[in-house]
Motif scaffolding. Structure first.
Motif, PDB file in Angstrom:
ATOM      1  N   SER A  75       0.789  -1.220   0.097  1.00  0.00           N
ATOM      2  CA  SER A  75       0.012   0.075  -0.083  1.00  0.00           C
ATOM      3  C   SER A  75       0.945   1.345   0.099  1.00  0.00           C
ATOM      4  O   SER A  75       0.513   2.400  -0.492  1.00  0.00           O
ATOM      5  CB  SER A  75      -0.925  -0.090   1.253  1.00  0.00           C
ATOM      6  N   LYS A  76       2.189   0.957   0.460  1.00  0.00           N
ATOM      7  CA  LYS A  76       2.834   2.328   0.477  1.00  0.00           C
ATOM      8  C   LYS A  76       4.360   1.941  -0.240  1.00  0.00           C
ATOM      9  O   LYS A  76       5.126   0.822   0.255  1.00  0.00           O
ATOM     10  CB  LYS A  76       3.436   2.482   1.833  1.00  0.00           C
ATOM     11  N   GLU A 105       2.573   5.908 -12.434  1.00  0.00           N
ATOM     12  CA  GLU A 105       1.120   5.937 -13.074  1.00  0.00           C
ATOM     13  C   GLU A 105       0.842   4.357 -13.024  1.00  0.00           C
ATOM     14  O   GLU A 105      -0.499   4.009 -12.719  1.00  0.00           O
ATOM     15  CB  GLU A 105       1.495   6.170 -14.700  1.00  0.00           C
ATOM     16  N   GLU A 106       1.788   3.103 -12.933  1.00  0.00           N
ATOM     17  CA  GLU A 106       1.233   1.994 -12.616  1.00  0.00           C
ATOM     18  C   GLU A 106       0.811   1.583 -11.402  1.00  0.00           C
ATOM     19  O   GLU A 106      -0.101   0.738 -11.017  1.00  0.00           O
ATOM     20  CB  GLU A 106       2.729   1.010 -12.996  1.00  0.00           C
ATOM     21  N   HIS A 107       1.330   2.475 -10.159  1.00  0.00           N
ATOM     22  CA  HIS A 107       0.774   2.354  -8.879  1.00  0.00           C
ATOM     23  C   HIS A 107       0.149   3.408  -8.320  1.00  0.00           C
ATOM     24  O   HIS A 107       0.427   3.546  -7.258  1.00  0.00           O
ATOM     25  CB  HIS A 107       2.085   2.001  -8.195  1.00  0.00           C
ATOM     26  N   LYS A 108      -0.667   3.928  -9.233  1.00  0.00           N
ATOM     27  CA  LYS A 108      -1.385   5.271  -8.898  1.00  0.00           C
ATOM     28  C   LYS A 108      -2.333   5.060  -7.564  1.00  0.00           C
ATOM     29  O   LYS A 108      -2.803   5.901  -6.929  1.00  0.00           O
ATOM     30  CB  LYS A 108      -1.893   5.834 -10.082  1.00  0.00           C
ATOM     31  N   ASP A 109      -2.716   3.601  -7.471  1.00  0.00           N
ATOM     32  CA  ASP A 109      -3.707   3.508  -6.520  1.00  0.00           C
ATOM     33  C   ASP A 109      -3.099   3.226  -5.158  1.00  0.00           C
ATOM     34  O   ASP A 109      -3.697   3.098  -3.992  1.00  0.00           O
ATOM     35  CB  ASP A 109      -4.517   2.205  -6.738  1.00  0.00           C
ATOM     36  N   LYS A 110      -1.676   3.445  -4.890  1.00  0.00           N
ATOM     37  CA  LYS A 110      -1.002   3.150  -3.953  1.00  0.00           C
ATOM     38  C   LYS A 110      -0.422   4.579  -3.224  1.00  0.00           C
ATOM     39  O   LYS A 110      -0.306   5.798  -4.192  1.00  0.00           O
ATOM     40  CB  LYS A 110       0.206   2.409  -4.073  1.00  0.00           C
ATOM     41  N   GLU A 111       0.142   4.686  -2.114  1.00  0.00           N
ATOM     42  CA  GLU A 111       0.728   5.658  -1.593  1.00  0.00           C
ATOM     43  C   GLU A 111       2.221   5.483  -1.990  1.00  0.00           C
ATOM     44  O   GLU A 111       3.027   4.979  -1.405  1.00  0.00           O
ATOM     45  CB  GLU A 111       0.393   5.747  -0.131  1.00  0.00           C
TER      46      GLU A 111
END
Length: 290
Positions: A75-76, A105-111
């Motif tokens: 998540s982080k 951009e690939e992990h934009k759902d993460k902090e």
């Protein structure tokens, strides 16, 4: 047709630029030799340590007692973007920045937190207001193990404390003077060796002395620091190689431009002389006519 004075000024300007690029190429070549020696000597040692580390974390006892191999839901994320302090090295820095933005951009759902190493990465991400730790942006002012070790220790302690669930390194891997490839490498957690389907070879086993606990406490952290240091050395050698190549091309382009400008200058000069001769002849004919 161009004015003789303007063409002459352009020739002088390009000639001065060519001298600068030639000097920068020679400086980059000298720095590259030292940087290349460092990474060539470090790479086999680092690769072997990493291989041992991956085997240990993939062993039958699992990685439950290796805090740096703990896999958890991501998540982080920490992205360590390694660029240079200076420009004039072709696409060296832009390739890293593009790769870093692609990861974001690939992990934009993460902090996501960024750790820029090099002034170019620091300036780029500052303008975009990304969360970052800029404490280690000046590592290339002194490319030695001690300051790099401090940066690696910060990353490792942050991972163990749960501040980050995953750490990725983005840097240029040195191949040769003309070739540097962008690498996106998982630094933490320690990657496990995955047995491919149909592979019947037994996994490597190690006799651990003095104890597994000692290896975990001493070898694992040191191996991670060396892995981080190798990425810095790779990037440093790649920078000088890229700058040497860029300055070599710039010097060659300046030589081609000088040829064209001198041709233009000679043509312009010949045209001016021809016009003067025609004017003199016309004046002499006019006097004879009178």
């Amino acid at each position: 047709m161009a004015n003789l004075k303007e063409v002459k000024e352009r020739i002088n300007s390009v000639s001065s630029t060519q001298q600068i690029t030639k000097a920068m190429k020679m400086v980059a070549a000298a720095k590259l030799r030292r940087a290349q020696d460092k990474i060539v000597q470090m790479r086999p040692y680092s690769q072997k340590l990493t291989s041992i580390l991956n085997n240990i974390s993939s062993g039958t006892e699992g990685s439950t007692d290796i805090v740096y191999a703990e896999e958890r839901e991501v998540s982080k994320l920490l992205i360590v973007a390694i660029t240079s302090d200076k420009g004039l090295c072709g696409a060296f820095n832009s390739n890293i920045l593009k790769a870093s933005m692609a990861l974001i951009e690939e992990h934009k759902d993460k902090e996501i937190t960024l750790m820029p190493v090099g002034k170019k990465a620091l300036d780029y991400f500052k303008k975009r207001s990304f969360p970052m730790n800029a404490d280690y942006a000046k590592l290339f002012e002194d490319v030695s193990f001690d300051p790099v070790k401090e940066a690696a220790e910060y990353v490792m302690k942050s991972f163990v404390a749960g501040k980050f669930d995953k750490v990725l390194l983005v840097y240029n891997e040195f191949k040769n003077v003309a070739t540097q490839s962008v690498v996106k490498e998982q630094f933490l957690p320690i990657s496990k060796l995955e047995r491919q389907e149909g592979d019947s070879r037994p996994s490597q086993e190690y006799i651990v002395e003095p104890s597994r606990e000692y290896i975990i406490e001493e070898l694992v952290p040191n191996s991670l620091k060396i892995q981080f240091y190798k990425a810095i050395l790779d990037s440093n050698a790649s920078e000088h190689g890229a700058r040497m190549t860029a300055m070599s091309k710039a010097t060659d382009n300046a030589a081609e431009l000088l040829k064209e400008l001198k041709l233009v200058y000679n043509r312009t000069r010949q045209a001016a002389i021809t016009n003067e001769i025609l004017e003199i002849v016309a004046g002499a004919n006019a006097l004879e006519g009178n």
